[in-house]
Write an enzyme that holds these catalytic residues in place. Sequence first.
Site, mmCIF file in Angstrom:
data_model
loop_
_atom_site.group_PDB
_atom_site.id
_atom_site.type_symbol
_atom_site.label_atom_id
_atom_site.label_comp_id
_atom_site.label_asym_id
_atom_site.label_seq_id
_atom_site.Cartn_x
_atom_site.Cartn_y
_atom_site.Cartn_z
ATOM 1 N N HIS A 71 31.151 23.225 -16.235
ATOM 2 C CA HIS A 71 32.247 22.238 -16.217
ATOM 3 C C HIS A 71 31.801 20.953 -15.505
ATOM 4 O O HIS A 71 32.155 19.848 -15.912
ATOM 5 C CB HIS A 71 33.477 22.798 -15.496
ATOM 6 C CG HIS A 71 34.352 23.670 -16.358
ATOM 7 N ND1 HIS A 71 34.939 23.224 -17.521
ATOM 8 C CD2 HIS A 71 34.764 24.961 -16.202
ATOM 9 C CE1 HIS A 71 35.668 24.216 -18.052
ATOM 10 N NE2 HIS A 71 35.569 25.273 -17.276
ATOM 11 N N GLN A 112 38.292 20.073 -14.349
ATOM 12 C CA GLN A 112 39.376 20.634 -15.176
ATOM 13 C C GLN A 112 40.724 20.038 -14.808
ATOM 14 O O GLN A 112 41.699 20.195 -15.548
ATOM 15 C CB GLN A 112 39.443 22.163 -15.005
ATOM 16 C CG GLN A 112 38.314 22.905 -15.676
ATOM 17 C CD GLN A 112 38.463 24.410 -15.489
ATOM 18 O OE1 GLN A 112 38.089 24.948 -14.448
ATOM 19 N NE2 GLN A 112 39.014 25.091 -16.485
ATOM 20 N N GLY A 171 38.144 31.370 -11.436
ATOM 21 C CA GLY A 171 37.396 30.195 -11.034
ATOM 22 C C GLY A 171 38.027 28.943 -11.583
ATOM 23 O O GLY A 171 38.766 28.989 -12.577
ATOM 24 N N CYS A 217 38.770 30.432 -20.809
ATOM 25 C CA CYS A 217 38.813 29.251 -19.946
ATOM 26 C C CYS A 217 40.220 28.677 -19.955
ATOM 27 O O CYS A 217 40.848 28.589 -21.011
ATOM 28 C CB CYS A 217 37.813 28.221 -20.476
ATOM 29 S SG CYS A 217 37.758 26.696 -19.525
ATOM 30 N N LEU A 218 40.705 28.301 -18.783
ATOM 31 C CA LEU A 218 42.035 27.675 -18.698
ATOM 32 C C LEU A 218 42.115 26.427 -19.554
ATOM 33 O O LEU A 218 43.183 26.059 -20.026
ATOM 34 C CB LEU A 218 42.326 27.271 -17.245
ATOM 35 C CG LEU A 218 42.462 28.404 -16.226
ATOM 36 C CD1 LEU A 218 42.537 27.829 -14.820
ATOM 37 C CD2 LEU A 218 43.695 29.231 -16.541
ATOM 38 N N HIS A 271 29.642 29.409 -15.509
ATOM 39 C CA HIS A 271 30.709 28.802 -16.310
ATOM 40 C C HIS A 271 31.271 27.566 -15.587
ATOM 41 O O HIS A 271 31.475 26.515 -16.196
ATOM 42 C CB HIS A 271 31.801 29.856 -16.550
ATOM 43 C CG HIS A 271 33.014 29.378 -17.288
ATOM 44 N ND1 HIS A 271 33.374 29.880 -18.528
ATOM 45 C CD2 HIS A 271 33.969 28.457 -16.979
ATOM 46 C CE1 HIS A 271 34.482 29.279 -18.944
ATOM 47 N NE2 HIS A 271 34.879 28.420 -18.012
ATOM 48 N N GLU A 272 31.472 27.704 -14.269
ATOM 49 C CA GLU A 272 32.048 26.595 -13.501
ATOM 50 C C GLU A 272 31.068 25.429 -13.360
ATOM 51 O O GLU A 272 31.452 24.271 -13.455
ATOM 52 C CB GLU A 272 32.491 27.073 -12.117
ATOM 53 C CG GLU A 272 33.600 28.109 -12.122
ATOM 54 C CD GLU A 272 34.814 27.711 -12.950
ATOM 55 O OE1 GLU A 272 35.028 26.503 -13.194
ATOM 56 O OE2 GLU A 272 35.539 28.613 -13.390
HETATM 57 ZN ZN LIG Z 1 36.456 27.060 -17.723
#
Ligand SMILES: [Zn+2]
Lengths: 171, 174
Positions: free
Chosen positions: A143, A52, A47, A97-98, A139-140
């Site tokens: 963000h 981000q 995702g 997470c990236l 999670h997204e």
């Molecule tokens: Zn993330």
Amino acid sequence: MANLEILTYPDERLGRVSERVERFDEALRTFIVALSQALDAGPGGVGIAAPQTGQLQRIVIIDCSRARKPIPNKGRLVLINPELTAWKGMEVGREGCLSVPNYTGNVIRATEITLQAQDECGALHDYCFQGYEARVVQHEIDHLDGLLFLDRLVSRRVDLFQRKTFLPSKE
Amino acid sequence: MNPWYMLTVVGQDRPGIVARLTDVLYAGGCNLGEASMIRLGGNFTIMLMVQGALPPAQLEALMQPVVDALCLRLHIDPIDGALYQQREPPDVRITVHGADRAGIVARVTGALAEAGLDILDLASEVAGNEQKPIYVMYIDGYARRGVDALQAALATLSHDGFVARLEPIQTISC
Ligand SMILES: [Zn+2]
């Protein structure tokens, strides 16, 4: 559109609340293509959220078909202006997470969620997600609200994994 | 780059151990890395990565006053330390409980190691009382040969005076 760069902690933009998407135009669709490519560029990412990449708009893409171990999933979805309409159940699970390299930690999430979101043309859809995929969506959406999983960490030893196996008679 | 040390500190638990030790390290110009600090049977135990320009003897001298004041024991090892490495997240958690603690750890970890488990984190506690101790253990690990191999290994053990339960951990990455 050039390759999107993934912002990493502690970039302050990761802590900002993203704006609703109002215009479903060509620029939006171009951005979504780039965001989709950014998702593919990371190994095993399931995702990505627009903020981000520094684009503070309420857009996420999920794709749980990319999970390292196969799990039930709806494939690649673009969720614009997602709104949670209901949730139930709670479970501890592990997240990475990236935007937070080289760390994974435990977070409590709802096990089942329903939400409404628009697609890239602005059409509204209802979705229901469970388990792993529900976790990814939550999670997204975090963000979009300027929250990282770091903001929700619980103890490493908290033990609520697979709580169904604890309470078979109550399910 | 300054060298890394692993500090091992053990002593009777009392308030302020962590704050006072880390304060003296900070004042001495050291960096802290990863740490594990936990109370075991009324003792406070610390394993702490410390990076500093000091040779081990000077690091020890720096800490000695606070170590003495808190009645602690200190041990320092030079280590090959590294941070910021890609690491495999645990993909399995095993919890074990049993009445008889002699041999549980050896039997469970032995069977799991043979079935491909890398232990990343293990903690155990003893509950109950002297007449009826309850031994509880958590292991987070990485199943090198898959979770099924571990499950099969546990199945051969589970009726042996303790219960071992295995749960896969799926880490999301997004
Ligand atoms: Zn993330």
